[in-house]
Enzyme design. Structure first.
Site, PDB file in Angstrom:
ATOM      1  N   ASN A 173       0.885  -1.240  -0.074  1.00 15.71           N
ATOM      2  CA  ASN A 173      -0.122   0.047   0.046  1.00 15.71           C
ATOM      3  C   ASN A 173       0.739   1.296  -0.079  1.00 15.71           C
ATOM      4  OD1 ASN A 173       0.939  -0.068   2.568  1.00 15.71           O
ATOM      5  ND2 ASN A 173      -0.992   0.353   3.549  1.00 15.71           N
ATOM      6  N   LYS A 174       2.199   1.076   0.085  1.00 12.75           N
ATOM      7  CA  LYS A 174       3.073   2.288  -0.099  1.00 12.75           C
ATOM      8  C   LYS A 174       3.154   2.843  -1.371  1.00 12.75           C
ATOM      9  CE  LYS A 174       4.537   2.167   4.540  1.00 12.75           C
ATOM     10  NZ  LYS A 174       3.973   0.946   4.981  1.00 12.75           N
ATOM     11  N   GLN A 175       3.977   4.035  -1.516  1.00  6.32           N
ATOM     12  CA  GLN A 175       3.953   4.902  -2.429  1.00  6.32           C
ATOM     13  C   GLN A 175       4.869   3.958  -3.502  1.00  6.32           C
ATOM     14  OE1 GLN A 175       4.564   5.895   0.426  1.00  6.32           O
ATOM     15  NE2 GLN A 175       4.390   8.085   0.579  1.00  6.32           N
TER      16      GLN A 175
END
Length: 370
Positions: free
Chosen positions: A180-182
């Site tokens: 879910n991170k950049q």
């Protein structure tokens, strides 16, 4: 319409590099790991980068590498994912919580000094949701009291504070690459530092304490299996190659939300400090106290819209209450923010139709809540 809370951004380039690893036959401790570390060090502007299997592992290694142990104290925030304080407990030290600023949701630097004792060894700020904490103020406190600083930039790759990149202020910084991170490596983390001794020690700790000579089965200290595999490193290379594209697309999605939710009664939108350049990790709205956050969340979920409270206060997690005796009211700003914030769908692949659907649903359901 189904709108998930998050989703990774994977292209043919990622698949190509992963297939290169599979074809090479070397799945661990190979050239992709070295290349990923070199690219990350260059991107952040630090001398060394040490990849590992999670941001939690990275934080844990730094606590050990800095000699923080039993009865020592580390000042940190109660408004974060729980691993930012768990990593302190792993070494039998104690996290000392300091309440947050109500606008940025980051640790309030004005409150840090009064929590410093003779046992305090470090400050561990967290750049919450991709907005950097006031690192200049934090570094001033650390230098005044002779404390180490570990920057938890796990949610803030590519963010800046006063023109300087998050992760480049403290003795060391940490990034994480959960899906879910950049940017993502599946699972994974990264330590960045300018300290050669700290870097060497963390390289040893991630690989079962192996000595710097690299001799097979020669272990000079207690360590862990915190290695990052070559497949994950390959993903990281591809994602870092287009990091500006990934960050830019997320900024576009955030801008659309800011525009479409600006006039919705009861919604408080994210407040960005003018000294900060945001790296959008999640999009979190805050609801006025008269509204029922949990009711809205249930109604959005019923319409297929992913959403989640962000974050439950760490000090009110059952384990922390049992071990340290924390109670409701101990950190009032954190508790107020936590009770009124909600993460809504946010990722680079979010379509205009999905954004419209989410915003219409929020508007309609809040009308019922009022």
């Amino acid at each position: 319409m189904k709108v998930p809370l998050s989703g990774p951004d994977i292209t043919e380039r990622e698949k190509q590099l992963v297939l290169e690893v599979l074809d090479s036959g070397q799945l661990s401790l190979g050239s992709k790991l070295e290349a990923f570390e070199a690219k990350m060090a260059a991107y952040v502007g630090r001398r060394y980068a040490i990849a590992c299997n999670s941001g939690t592992s990275a934080l844990h290694m730094l606590i050990r590498a800095m000699g923080i142990g039993e009865e020592d104290e580390v000042i940190t925030t109660p408004f974060s994912f729980v691993s930012s304080s768990n990593c302190i407990l792993y070494e039998r030290a104690r996290p000392v919580f300091v309440d947050i600023d109500e606008q940025s949701f980051n640790i309030n630097p004005e409150l840090i000094a009064k929590h410093i004792t003779e046992r305090t060894k470090a400050i561990l700020p967290v750049h919450v949701f991709g907005q950097p904490a006031n690192m200049e103020a934090i570094m001033d406190v650390a230098q005044t009291y002779g404390l180490r600083v570990i920057e938890d930039a796990c949610e803030a790759i590519g963010a800046f504070w006063n023109g300087k990149m998050a992760g480049s202020f403290g003795d060391a910084g940490v990034f994480a690459f959960y899906p879910n991170k950049q940017m993502t490596t599946g699972e994974g983390g990264m330590i960045v530092t300018d300290d050669p001794e700290l870097a060497a020690l963390c390289r040893s700790l991630r690989n079962q304490g192996r000595g710097e000579d690299g001799l097979w089965l020669s272990h000079v200290r207690l360590g862990w299996n915190y290695r990052l595999d070559e497949l994950s490193a390959a993903l990281g290379i591809a994602q870092l190659e287009r990091i500006e594209q990934l960050l830019g697309r997320r900024a576009e999605v955030a801008a659309r939300y800011l525009e479409k939710l600006a006039d919705v009664p009861g919604v408080i939108l994210p407040v960005i400090d003018p000294r900060a350049e945001m790296s959008w990790f999640v999009f979190v709205i805050r609801l006025q106290n008269s509204l029922r956050r949990d009711f809205l969340m249930e109604r959005l979920l019923a319409q297929g819209i992913g959403c989640r409270p962000y974050f439950p206060p760490i000090h009110l997690q059952p384990f922390y209450q049992q071990q340290f005796g924390y109670q409701q009211g101990d950190f009032q700003v954190t508790e107020s923010v936590s009770a009124s914030t909600l993460a809504i769908p946010f990722f680079s692949g979010l379509t205009e139709a999905q954004i419209d659907y989410v915003c219409r649903a929020i508007h309609q359901e809040l009308a019922v809540c009022l």
